[in-house]
Design a protein around this motif. Sequence first.
Motif, PDB file in Angstrom:
ATOM      1  N   LEU A  22       0.891  -1.456   0.319  1.00 17.23           N
ATOM      2  CA  LEU A  22       0.170   0.507   0.201  1.00 17.23           C
ATOM      3  C   LEU A  22       0.963   0.982  -0.099  1.00 17.23           C
ATOM      4  O   LEU A  22       0.056   2.486  -0.382  1.00 17.23           O
ATOM      5  CB  LEU A  22      -0.938  -0.077   0.807  1.00 17.23           C
ATOM      6  CG  LEU A  22      -1.690  -0.870   1.411  1.00 17.23           C
ATOM      7  CD1 LEU A  22      -2.482  -0.964   2.538  1.00 17.23           C
ATOM      8  CD2 LEU A  22      -3.324  -0.961  -0.702  1.00 17.23           C
ATOM      9  N   HIS A 103      -4.565   7.278   4.283  1.00 16.84           N
ATOM     10  CA  HIS A 103      -5.833   6.738   5.863  1.00 16.84           C
ATOM     11  C   HIS A 103      -6.642   5.840   5.794  1.00 16.84           C
ATOM     12  O   HIS A 103      -6.758   4.839   5.284  1.00 16.84           O
ATOM     13  CB  HIS A 103      -6.079   8.393   6.455  1.00 16.84           C
ATOM     14  CG  HIS A 103      -5.066   8.301   7.269  1.00 16.84           C
ATOM     15  ND1 HIS A 103      -5.071  10.005   7.356  1.00 16.84           N
ATOM     16  CD2 HIS A 103      -3.577   8.527   7.253  1.00 16.84           C
ATOM     17  CE1 HIS A 103      -3.936  10.831   7.858  1.00 16.84           C
ATOM     18  NE2 HIS A 103      -3.217   9.471   8.135  1.00 16.84           N
ATOM     19  N   GLY A 104      -7.003   6.592   3.910  1.00 13.43           N
ATOM     20  CA  GLY A 104      -7.906   5.800   3.378  1.00 13.43           C
ATOM     21  C   GLY A 104      -7.855   4.194   3.433  1.00 13.43           C
ATOM     22  O   GLY A 104      -8.284   3.570   3.759  1.00 13.43           O
ATOM     23  N   ASP A 105      -6.823   3.173   2.594  1.00 17.86           N
ATOM     24  CA  ASP A 105      -6.297   2.224   2.561  1.00 17.86           C
ATOM     25  C   ASP A 105      -5.850   1.791   4.118  1.00 17.86           C
ATOM     26  O   ASP A 105      -6.340   0.870   4.191  1.00 17.86           O
ATOM     27  CB  ASP A 105      -4.848   2.624   1.574  1.00 17.86           C
ATOM     28  CG  ASP A 105      -5.377   3.023  -0.162  1.00 17.86           C
ATOM     29  OD1 ASP A 105      -5.853   2.738  -0.359  1.00 17.86           O
ATOM     30  OD2 ASP A 105      -4.138   3.269  -0.643  1.00 17.86           O
ATOM     31  N   GLY A 107      -7.363   2.397   6.575  1.00 13.63           N
ATOM     32  CA  GLY A 107      -8.771   2.247   6.945  1.00 13.63           C
ATOM     33  C   GLY A 107      -9.334   0.668   6.585  1.00 13.63           C
ATOM     34  O   GLY A 107     -10.338   0.162   7.319  1.00 13.63           O
ATOM     35  N   ARG A 108      -9.283   0.932   5.196  1.00  8.13           N
ATOM     36  CA  ARG A 108     -10.124  -0.473   4.736  1.00  8.13           C
ATOM     37  C   ARG A 108      -9.639  -1.403   4.925  1.00  8.13           C
ATOM     38  O   ARG A 108      -9.816  -2.572   5.597  1.00  8.13           O
ATOM     39  CB  ARG A 108      -9.224  -0.535   3.341  1.00  8.13           C
ATOM     40  CG  ARG A 108     -10.942   0.219   2.354  1.00  8.13           C
ATOM     41  CD  ARG A 108     -10.536   0.429   0.464  1.00  8.13           C
ATOM     42  NE  ARG A 108      -9.815   1.507   0.359  1.00  8.13           N
ATOM     43  CZ  ARG A 108      -9.484   2.589   0.582  1.00  8.13           C
ATOM     44  NH1 ARG A 108     -10.643   3.194   1.097  1.00  8.13           N
ATOM     45  NH2 ARG A 108      -8.999   2.882  -0.629  1.00  8.13           N
ATOM     46  N   LEU A 109      -8.171  -1.863   5.737  1.00  6.18           N
ATOM     47  CA  LEU A 109      -7.490  -2.875   5.462  1.00  6.18           C
ATOM     48  C   LEU A 109      -7.807  -3.100   6.908  1.00  6.18           C
ATOM     49  O   LEU A 109      -8.094  -4.553   7.561  1.00  6.18           O
ATOM     50  CB  LEU A 109      -5.926  -2.541   5.626  1.00  6.18           C
ATOM     51  CG  LEU A 109      -5.107  -3.581   5.348  1.00  6.18           C
ATOM     52  CD1 LEU A 109      -5.357  -4.634   4.213  1.00  6.18           C
ATOM     53  CD2 LEU A 109      -3.401  -3.335   5.681  1.00  6.18           C
ATOM     54  N   ALA A 111     -10.271  -2.470   8.730  1.00  5.88           N
ATOM     55  CA  ALA A 111     -12.018  -3.447   8.762  1.00  5.88           C
ATOM     56  C   ALA A 111     -11.477  -4.271   8.467  1.00  5.88           C
ATOM     57  O   ALA A 111     -12.533  -4.973   8.889  1.00  5.88           O
ATOM     58  CB  ALA A 111     -12.476  -2.034   7.853  1.00  5.88           C
ATOM     59  N   GLU A 112     -11.181  -4.530   7.404  1.00 10.38           N
ATOM     60  CA  GLU A 112     -11.256  -5.813   6.640  1.00 10.38           C
ATOM     61  C   GLU A 112     -10.399  -7.339   7.858  1.00 10.38           C
ATOM     62  O   GLU A 112     -10.585  -8.267   8.089  1.00 10.38           O
ATOM     63  CB  GLU A 112     -10.320  -6.446   5.358  1.00 10.38           C
ATOM     64  CG  GLU A 112     -11.134  -5.262   4.150  1.00 10.38           C
ATOM     65  CD  GLU A 112      -9.672  -5.272   3.288  1.00 10.38           C
ATOM     66  OE1 GLU A 112      -8.803  -6.468   2.929  1.00 10.38           O
ATOM     67  OE2 GLU A 112     -10.056  -4.750   2.187  1.00 10.38           O
ATOM     68  N   HIS A 113      -9.130  -6.408   8.485  1.00  9.26           N
ATOM     69  CA  HIS A 113      -8.181  -7.325   9.201  1.00  9.26           C
ATOM     70  C   HIS A 113      -7.681  -6.687  10.062  1.00  9.26           C
ATOM     71  O   HIS A 113      -7.484  -5.868  10.932  1.00  9.26           O
ATOM     72  CB  HIS A 113      -6.911  -7.259   8.164  1.00  9.26           C
ATOM     73  CG  HIS A 113      -6.378  -8.010   8.911  1.00  9.26           C
ATOM     74  ND1 HIS A 113      -6.592  -9.473   8.898  1.00  9.26           N
ATOM     75  CD2 HIS A 113      -4.570  -8.387   8.881  1.00  9.26           C
ATOM     76  CE1 HIS A 113      -4.981 -10.072   9.262  1.00  9.26           C
ATOM     77  NE2 HIS A 113      -3.949  -8.772   9.520  1.00  9.26           N
TER      78      HIS A 113
ATOM     79  N   ARG B 118     -10.893   1.716  17.924  1.00 11.34           N
ATOM     80  CA  ARG B 118     -10.680   3.365  17.271  1.00 11.34           C
ATOM     81  C   ARG B 118     -10.613   3.929  18.476  1.00 11.34           C
ATOM     82  O   ARG B 118      -9.737   5.097  18.338  1.00 11.34           O
ATOM     83  CB  ARG B 118     -11.553   3.669  16.457  1.00 11.34           C
ATOM     84  CG  ARG B 118     -10.777   5.077  15.297  1.00 11.34           C
ATOM     85  CD  ARG B 118     -11.334   5.045  14.204  1.00 11.34           C
ATOM     86  NE  ARG B 118     -10.604   4.063  12.765  1.00 11.34           N
ATOM     87  CZ  ARG B 118      -9.840   5.057  12.203  1.00 11.34           C
ATOM     88  NH1 ARG B 118      -9.712   7.081  12.211  1.00 11.34           N
ATOM     89  NH2 ARG B 118      -9.302   4.108  10.960  1.00 11.34           N
TER      90      ARG B 118
END
Lengths: 255, 255
Positions: A22, A103-105, A107-109, A111-113, B118
Motif C-alpha cells: 500500500l 489513511h483511506g487504504d 482504514g480499509r485494511l 476494517a478487513e483485518h 479506534r
Amino acid sequence: MDLHLAYPDIFSRADAATLTMLMGPRQELRPRQRIARANVPMCQSIYLEQGFAARYRLDRTGRRQFLSLHVPGDFIDLPSLVLGSIDHDIDSVGTVVLRGIAHGDLGRLMAEHPPLMRNLWRISLMDAAVHRYWIFRIGRLPGRARVANFFCEMLIRQYARGLCSTQRFELPLTQTDLGEACGITPVHANRMLGELRADGICDFADGEVEVHDLPALIRTGHFSWDYLYLPSEIDGALRQQLSAGALRAAAQGMR
Amino acid sequence: MDLHLAYPDIFSRADAATLTMLMGPRQELRPRQRIARANVPMCQSIYLEQGFAARYRLDRTGRRQFLSLHVPGDFIDLPSLVLGSIDHDIDSVGTVVLRGIAHGDLGRLMAEHPPLMRNLWRISLMDAAVHRYWIFRIGRLPGRARVANFFCEMLIRQYARGLCSTQRFELPLTQTDLGEACGITPVHANRMLGELRADGICDFADGEVEVHDLPALIRTGHFSWDYLYLPSEIDGALRQQLSAGALRAAAQGMR
DNA sequence: CGCGGAGTTGAACGCATTCAAGTCTTGTGG
DNA sequence: CCACAAGACTTGAATGCGTTCAACTCCGCG
C-alpha cells in the motif's frame, strides 16, 4: 528498512508485505525539510524507511524543543490517522527516505483485518512510553546524564533493529540539535560531550557516536530500557552483551 | 463522572452505557496509594471516576518525576490493555474513586464492535499529545512559566469536563507534588507560587487554584491548548470567555 | 577569497538547588 | 486535654549548574 524487521513482534512477514504494497513511492528529503506540519489535516501516514526525523515545538523565542526523534524503520505520524492532524511539526534530520500510506487504504485494511488496528495502536503506545521517558530524562537528570541517557536510547533503538553494534551508531545531529533534544543549550551540550569524551565513555562526531564503554554510558545516563518494550530475544542479547562486557572488564582489572 | 460526559466526542451515550455496565464496583483509595505497579501484568484497565492520579518514575535518589497527572473522568491504564503491563507506577493523589474494566471484557467488546477500539486508541493518542507537551514545558520553560503552564493545562482539562469554572479549580497536590510535576524542587515551587500570587495572577492553596487573571496566567505560562484536542464547542466557549475577559479588562483600563 | 555554519573555549551572570531554620496545622498518644 | 511528632509551607543564605555573551577556529562551499 523493511517493516517486518523494524517491528518483528508486531508485523508478521505477511502483514508487512500487505502494508508495503500500500505504500507510495520512496521519497527522498534533504536535511531540515518539513515532513509534517502542525494543524494541517493529513491524509496519509508515513513510514520512515531511512534516516531520522524530529518532532518539535517552538518556544516563544523560536527555539526548538524536540518531542521525539524517530529512527530508521519507525512508523511515524500514526496520530494523524486517528486524530486527523497533529499539533506540532516534524522535520527531517539528515537525509531521509519516506513512504506514505493513505489513511483511506489503512482504514480499509483495518476494517478487513481487525488485528492490524491493535498492532498499530500498540506502536502508538510504545511511542507514548518513549515520550514519558523523555519527561523523566529532562525533568530529573542533570545535563551530562541527560546526554548519556539520550545516547543510550538512540543506541538501543537502533540496535534492536539490527542497524548497529553496541560500539557505534549513527546519529546525524548537530550539537545544537542534541541540545534541543535534551533541553540544554548548544554550548552546554558541547561541554557535556567534552566530558564524556575525556572520561573515555563515548565520542560524538560527524553524525556518529562511538561508544568506548557502554556500561559506563548506561551508568552515567542512569539508563534502563524497560520502557522500550523490546522483543525478548533482543533484550536477552543485550543483557548478555553487557554481562559479557562486564566479565571481560573484570578479567582485565584482575590482571 | 460519567464516561459520556468525560469524552463527549468519543463515546456516545450508548457506548458509554455499555462500557459502564462492564465496570467493576467503585473502589475508594486514600491519598498516595498505589493504583498500578511497574512491570506487573495487568488484567484490567481503570476508569478514574473521581480524584487525581499520577504516573511517575523514581530517579536514583528516590525522588519522583511525574509523567502525567490524570484528572477525574480519565480512562487510565489503557497502555496495559495492549502492552500487558506498564513501565512505571501510578499512585492516587488525594482521595480517588476507581472502577476496573477487565481486559477480557474490553477485548470481547472490541471484537463485536470494532469502532470502540479506534475510540480507545484515540484516547491513547490524546494522552500521548499531553506527554509531548510536558516535554516541551519541562524542556523549554523557566520555573515560573512551567508552573503557570501546568496550571493552565489542569484548568482547561477540567473545564472541558464541566468540573470547574475558569476562576477556580481543584488540584489536590502538595507543593512537593507540584515540583515533581514540573521538574523543580519543592522550595522553588514555593517561590514561584509566591510570585504568581504577588503578581495577582493566581493563588494555590488547600488543594485548589484560584485564578485571578486567566489571560495573564496563559501569557505567563506561554500556554496554548491546541494539543488537547478539545471538542469544538468547548474550544469555542473558551475563546469566547477569554476575549470577553479581555474586552472587560480593556474597558476597565479605559475608565 | 570570503562567507556561513558547526564546533570550541573563556568568563560573567543568574536561575534554581541545597542546606537550614522556623512556623503552622494536623493527628496521635499519654 | 495537652504534649509531641510529622508533614506542609515559608524564608534566608550560600552554592553551583547551566546560560549567556563573546571570541576564535575549522571546514565546506559559492
